[in-house]
Design an enzyme around this catalytic site. Structure first.
Site, mmCIF file in Angstrom:
data_model
loop_
_atom_site.group_PDB
_atom_site.id
_atom_site.type_symbol
_atom_site.label_atom_id
_atom_site.label_comp_id
_atom_site.label_asym_id
_atom_site.label_seq_id
_atom_site.Cartn_x
_atom_site.Cartn_y
_atom_site.Cartn_z
ATOM 1 C CG ASN A 182 -1.736 1.256 1.357
ATOM 2 O OD1 ASN A 182 -1.771 2.066 0.415
ATOM 3 N ND2 ASN A 182 -2.386 1.432 2.495
ATOM 4 C CD1 TRP A 183 3.712 1.095 -2.912
ATOM 5 C CD2 TRP A 183 3.284 2.060 -4.898
ATOM 6 N NE1 TRP A 183 4.314 0.341 -3.889
ATOM 7 C CE2 TRP A 183 4.077 0.905 -5.121
ATOM 8 C CE3 TRP A 183 2.902 2.822 -5.996
ATOM 9 C CZ2 TRP A 183 4.478 0.504 -6.392
ATOM 10 C CZ3 TRP A 183 3.306 2.422 -7.265
ATOM 11 C CH2 TRP A 183 4.087 1.275 -7.461
ATOM 12 C CE LYS A 184 -0.161 3.179 4.747
ATOM 13 N NZ LYS A 184 -0.129 3.281 6.198
ATOM 14 C CG HIS A 243 -5.791 2.042 5.139
ATOM 15 N ND1 HIS A 243 -5.357 2.960 6.065
ATOM 16 C CD2 HIS A 243 -4.792 1.136 4.993
ATOM 17 C CE1 HIS A 243 -4.135 2.617 6.463
ATOM 18 N NE2 HIS A 243 -3.773 1.515 5.825
ATOM 19 C CD GLU A 286 -2.945 5.534 6.674
ATOM 20 O OE1 GLU A 286 -2.922 5.547 5.431
ATOM 21 O OE2 GLU A 286 -2.045 5.012 7.362
ATOM 22 C CD GLU A 329 -3.446 -2.283 7.204
ATOM 23 O OE1 GLU A 329 -2.436 -2.628 6.586
ATOM 24 O OE2 GLU A 329 -3.951 -1.154 7.097
ATOM 25 N N GLY A 346 2.660 2.444 10.693
ATOM 26 C CA GLY A 346 3.629 3.524 10.524
ATOM 27 C C GLY A 346 4.344 3.914 11.806
ATOM 28 C CB SER A 389 5.335 -1.612 11.939
ATOM 29 O OG SER A 389 4.970 -0.258 12.134
ATOM 30 N N GLY A 417 2.946 -1.097 4.208
ATOM 31 C CA GLY A 417 3.027 0.327 3.919
ATOM 32 C C GLY A 417 4.461 0.734 3.626
ATOM 33 N N GLY A 418 5.139 1.303 4.621
ATOM 34 C CA GLY A 418 6.470 1.867 4.449
ATOM 35 C C GLY A 418 7.449 0.949 3.727
HETATM 36 P P1 13P Z 1 3.082 0.480 7.608
HETATM 37 O O1 13P Z 1 3.599 -0.831 7.020
HETATM 38 O O2 13P Z 1 3.816 1.671 7.088
HETATM 39 O O3 13P Z 1 2.960 0.418 9.085
HETATM 40 O O4 13P Z 1 1.579 0.637 7.040
HETATM 41 C C1 13P Z 1 0.707 -0.423 7.137
HETATM 42 C C2 13P Z 1 -0.518 -0.093 6.387
HETATM 43 O O5 13P Z 1 -1.258 0.801 6.762
HETATM 44 C C3 13P Z 1 -0.792 -0.846 5.156
HETATM 45 O O6 13P Z 1 -2.062 -0.583 4.663
#
Ligand code: 13P
Length: 251
Positions: A9-11, A95, A97, A167, A173, A212, A233-234
């Site tokens: 998930n590149w956000k 998600h 977010e 999640e 993050g 994470s 994510g990251g």
């Molecule tokens: P991180 O891997 O950056 O914690 O993000 C997880 C995430 O929200 C994937 O959708």
């Protein structure tokens, strides 16, 4: 057997140049990942680029959100059919977010799940508790409510056509990962809730962990009985890290 799935998930990250570089790195290394399914979920404006660079490879791609509507006067929204038009296989739904910053309710998320399926996309439904909710001891209540809303609105058969991502919000993050045991407990709860509706669905639906997840902790997480891969994510923004997580899930 459930095929492991690792989705990035590149956000809201990247540029045309950085994405071309990232995809170049992924394409160079993905040959070693033969058992796990791999996908990247890109910002909408870059999906055409992603399609042209990943077409013909084993890596699938997807969106990060979808409109509940099919078309019409909904400024800024992106329909499921539009994502499908650009070859998307997956779309992330609900998600945390989007729930937190865009006011998406369980009901809206369930409507998005239906909209995604109507367009032939595979929804990745995100569920998870906040730190406050975990500390209050209501993790299962929250995750159960989020899951039940989708099952009630879409029906268990349709939920069975998607993917669930657990999640924990406090792990996203932050560098704080749920321990494999903590994650497994919630994953088992999710599978049990699916099973109480339909055992066959519970047996096939993949439940990913997200929060994470990285090359250091991925193997231990995916070794758990009910963890079928990750939503990353990251670490999905660095080709070597993402490929290492894919390799950990590749069995
Ligand atoms: P991180 O891997 O950056 O914690 O993000 C997880 C995430 O929200 C994937 O959708």
């Amino acid at each position: 057997m459930r095929q492991p799935l690792v989705a990035g998930n590149w956000k809201m990250n990247g540029s045309r140049a950085s994405i071309a570089e990232l995809l170049g790195g992924l394409k160079a290394g993905i040959g070693q990942v033969t058992a796990a399914e791999v996908a990247v979920c890109a910002p909408a404006v870059y999906i055409a680029d992603v399609q042209s660079q990943l077409d013909g490879t084993s890596i699938k791609w997807g969106g990060q959100d979808v409109s509940v509507y099919e078309s019409g006067a909904y400024t800024g929204e992106i329909a499921g059919s539009m994502l499908a038009d650009f070859g998307c296989h997956f779309v992330i739904i609900g998600h945390s977010e989007r729930r937190a910053y865009h006011g998406e309710t369980d009901e809206v998320v369930a409507q998005k799940f239906t909209a995604a399926r109507a367009a032939g996309l595979v929804p990745i439904l995100c569920v998870g508790e906040t730190l406050e909710e975990r500390e209050q001891g209501i993790t299962e209540e929250v995750v159960g409510r989020q899951l039940d809303a989708a099952i009630k609105h879409c029906g268990i058969a349709m939920v069975g056509e998607g993917v669930i991502a657990y999640e924990p919000v406090w792990a996203i993050g932050t560098g704080k990962t749920a321990t494999p045991e903590m994650a497994q407990a919630v994953h088992a709860f999710i599978r049990g809730r699916l099973a109480s509706n339909d055992q066959a669905v519970a047996d096939v639906v993949r439940v990913l962990y997200g929060g994470s997840m990285n090359p250091k902790n991925a193997a231990e997480l995916v070794a758990q009985a009910d963890i079928d891969g990750g939503l990353i994510g990251g670490a999905s923004l660095k080709p070597d890290d993402f490929l290492a997580v894919c390799s950990a899930a590749n069995s």
